[in-house]
Design a protein around this motif. Structure first.
Motif, short mmCIF file in Angstrom:
data_model
loop_
_atom_site.label_atom_id
_atom_site.label_comp_id
_atom_site.label_asym_id
_atom_site.label_seq_id
_atom_site.Cartn_x
_atom_site.Cartn_y
_atom_site.Cartn_z
N ASN A 103 7.17 3.35 -4.27
CA ASN A 103 7.80 2.98 -3.00
C ASN A 103 7.05 3.59 -1.83
OD1 ASN A 103 10.03 1.41 -3.90
ND2 ASN A 103 11.01 3.28 -4.59
N LEU A 104 6.98 2.82 -0.77
CA LEU A 104 6.44 3.31 0.49
C LEU A 104 7.60 3.47 1.47
CD1 LEU A 104 3.29 1.06 1.03
CD2 LEU A 104 3.32 3.48 0.43
N LYS A 105 7.56 4.56 2.23
CA LYS A 105 8.56 4.79 3.27
C LYS A 105 7.80 5.31 4.48
CE LYS A 105 12.92 7.12 4.12
NZ LYS A 105 13.93 8.04 3.59
N ASN A 106 7.94 4.63 5.59
CA ASN A 106 7.18 4.96 6.80
C ASN A 106 5.68 5.03 6.52
OD1 ASN A 106 9.48 5.16 8.46
ND2 ASN A 106 9.86 7.22 7.70
N GLY A 107 5.20 4.15 5.63
CA GLY A 107 3.77 4.07 5.33
C GLY A 107 3.26 5.12 4.37
#
Length: 197
Positions: A103-107
């Motif tokens: 998963n990516l979160k805020n890049g």
């Protein structure tokens, strides 16, 4: 998922003519503030590898990102929601086999990441928080665990190696328990077997 139907989303847009409106999270042309539809190309690093990232943008909102290696082979992709660099990212070997899903979160990488080798064997299981190691990381060779490292927000706290049978090697100093403070005597406890020696 490939975005199709409209060729203009595949038209390259010069990154120097683009700005990101942080309030609306939309990409606009700097000169006229119009929403962009096209592909923005940028060089970034993912999992310590340099890649060329292509943002597929429609009406100012990023719909998909595609990462390519220096040989122009697809090495990663992510379908985005609400234009933010967040969502499930799939990393590929140049042959097209899955290397990892995370998963990516805020890049940034956030959460559990499993790394698979060419033969689809697990070679690492790691946890990330805001793009840095956080929690337990396990490393494997030929199906057996070889190392375990505990991290706290990028800082290594403790690590263990494993023997050829996959058993954790616990350092002697962790096996000693103080049994009488006054005399300083120690007792050895074999935590691998749960027996007192």
């Amino acid at each position: 998922m490939t975005l199709g139907g409209c060729n203009s989303i595949d038209k390259t847009v010069d990154i120097n003519t683009v700005m990101l409106d942080s309030l609306t999270n939309t990409y606009l042309f700097k000169d006229n503030q119009k929403k962009i539809t096209g592909t923005i190309i940028k060089d970034v690093t993912i999992l310590e590898e340099p890649v060329t990232r292509k943002f597929k943008v429609k009406d100012g909102v990023v719909k998909q990102l595609l990462d390519y290696n220096k040989e122009n082979k697809l090495v990663g992709e992510c379908i985005l929601e609400n234009g933010k660099i967040e969502g499930k990212y799939k990393a590929y070997y140049p042959t097209g086999k899955i290397k990892s899903t995370f998963n990516l979160k805020n890049g940034k990488v956030d959460g559990f990441l499993q790394l698979i080798d060419w033969n689809e064997n697990i070679i690492a299981e790691m946890n990330f928080k805001n793009g840095v190691f956080h929690g337990l990381a396990k490393f494997f060779e030929r199906g057996l665990q070889t190392q375990e490292i505990l991290y706290d927000e990028g800082k290594e706290i403790k690590s263990y190696k494993f023997d050829n049978s996959g058993n954790k090697i616990i350092p002697v100093y962790e096996c000693l328990e103080l049994i009488e403070y006054k005399t300083g005597y120690y007792e050895y406890v074999d935590y691998n077997k749960g027996k007192r020696l």
